[in-house]
Design an enzyme around this catalytic site. Structure first.
Site, PDB file in Angstrom:
ATOM      1  N   SER A  11      -1.912   6.135   8.042  1.00 47.04           N
ATOM      2  CA  SER A  11      -3.172   5.611   7.509  1.00 47.04           C
ATOM      3  C   SER A  11      -4.270   5.608   8.570  1.00 47.04           C
ATOM      4  CB  SER A  11      -2.962   4.187   6.978  1.00 47.04           C
ATOM      5  OG  SER A  11      -2.018   4.165   5.954  1.00 47.04           O
ATOM      6  N   ASP A 297       4.002  -0.214  -0.143  1.00 47.12           N
ATOM      7  CA  ASP A 297       4.729   0.930   0.409  1.00 47.12           C
ATOM      8  C   ASP A 297       6.105   0.538   0.925  1.00 47.12           C
ATOM      9  OD1 ASP A 297       2.993   2.967  -0.170  1.00 47.12           O
ATOM     10  OD2 ASP A 297       2.018   2.985   1.790  1.00 47.12           O
TER      11      ASP A 297
END
Length: 412
Positions: A11, A297
């Site tokens: 990310s 996640d």
């Protein structure tokens, strides 16, 4: 205690690449993640005419605040959701015709809230297949800016893409959010934008993004917290101790809070400023009911160790996991049932009963998180194999070697 070095955050690497491309000057990303997703993002930038020099442990990017350095390009986004969602927004701020496509897996994942917003801002888009999905053509002539209402209940990446491109618009953006999932990922975006010189104001549910140039910087990428979850879970499951350096209470990533979930299950957790240590309990893990909307996640990680808890494990408010690389709730249910575990699922929840898992061929569904999560189950269950072990290259090509080293050191 076992020290485990985790590769850089996917990310943070993706956001760093976008910000570096959009900034004035030259940015150096330290310890970026080398994986299929991030390599695909970097190659996408190169196709758009940005200069990206990838050296081991350091990527250097020459910024172009005016947008892509070519008038026309074809970009293949592979399986990468950040690539598929962020790069069309970046291209829209420039001038030219840019065609985007992606793998079959990524073509199935939605773009609609983002593409609707871009069209509302006057960006000309053409869907060459199903509306709101790749393949997509962006006929870019800059973005004026203005006010938007956005539903980010399926993915925070829709909001992140607009936040990132906001400073490149002529007038800035005011984005009012009606629903938002995975809030910590938005916090990562806002903090990184500040580091690159742009401060976003938040007024209730409205994000106010100024039209203000980004400034290049040197940016070190912290270890990936989602990847760390597998090794923390391994310690909690086996009664061993694992320390992850470089990832602690000051980390940007919300998934570091997976350690708190393990604590609630009875693991011993030490979360320092720049490291996290988990030690598995001597008397086993406890059942838990937990809302994982903000750290979704890590849902497969918890599901994969849930059968070993003393009571049921119920994970709630995670509908968005159904539109990831695969339907992760369904994948977890399928694989746990194949191991002989009782499981129930609903629209946005899964409940897993305690049991004694048996070996099975895990259906990975080309999803790196399913493969890595159920590899942890295999630490205590003979006969757990993966039908697609190579899918881990999406975020951690060296995962199997790292887990093998851990098993060897622990004598498992």
């Amino acid at each position: 205690m076992t020290l485990v070095e985790i590769p850089g955050s996917k990310s943070v690497t993706a956001r760093g690449l976008f910000l570096a491309a959009a900034a004035h000057g030259t940015t150096v990303l330290g310890r970026p993640l080398h994986s299929d997703d991030t390599e695909g993002f970097a190659e996408g930038l190169a196709e758009l005419g940005y200069r990206v020099d990838r050296q081991p442990g350091e990527w250097t990017i020459e910024g172009r605040p005016s947008g892509p350095g070519v008038a026309e390009a074809d970009v293949f986004c592979r399986d990468g959701a950040t690539t598929a969602r962020f790069l069309p927004a970046l291209a829209a701020a420039g001038t030219g015709t840019f065609r985007f496509d992606a793998s079959g897996q990524m073509r199935r994942r939605p773009l609609g809230p983002l593409t609707d917003a871009l069209q509302e801002l006057g960006v000309e888009l053409e869907f060459r297949g199903e509306p709101g999905h790749h393949p997509l053509t962006v006929r870019a002539n800059g973005i004026k800016g203005g006010e938007l209402t956005l539903d980010a209940g399926l993915s925070s990446q829709f909001l992140t893409a607009l936040l990132l491109v906001g400073p490149l618009t002529a007038e800035g953006l005011r984005i009012t959010v009606t629903d938002l999932v995975s809030v910590p990922y938005v916090e990562i975006t806002l903090e990184m934008m500040r580091r690159f010189g742009v401060d976003v104001r938040r007024e209730g549910q409205t994000f106010v993004v100024p039209a203000q140039p980004y400034q290049a910087c040197e940016y070190p990428v912290e270890p990936d917290a989602s990847t760390a979850s597998y090794f923390l879970a391994a310690a909690a499951l086996t009664g061993r101790t694992v320390t992850i350096p470089g990832l602690g209470s000051e980390a940007l990533q919300g998934d570091v809070k997976f350690a708190d979930v393990l604590r609630e299950m009875g693991a011993h957790v030490d979360l320092g400023p720049d490291s996290v240590t988990v030690a598995g309990p001597s008397d086993g893990l406890r059942g838990i009911t937990v809302n994982m909307r903000d750290i979704s996640d890590t849902v497969p990680t918890l599901a994969a160790i849930a059968p070993f808890a003393s009571g049921p494990v119920r994970i709630e408010d995670v509908y968005n996991t159904r539109i990831k690389e695969c339907d992760r709730l369904d994948a977890c249910e399928e694989n746990l049932r194949a191991m002989g575990i009782a499981v129930e699922t609903g629209r946005d929840w899964i409940e897993i009963q305690p049991g004694r898992p048996t070996g099975t061929l895990v259906s990975c569904r080309r999803d790196h998180r399913i493969a890595m999560a159920f590899s942890i189950t295999g630490l205590l269950v003979d006969g757990v194999t993966l039908d697609d072990p190579d899918c881990v290259k999406k975020t951690f090509p060296g995962f199997h070697q790292a887990l093998g080293t851990l098993r060897e050191g622990w004598g498992i």
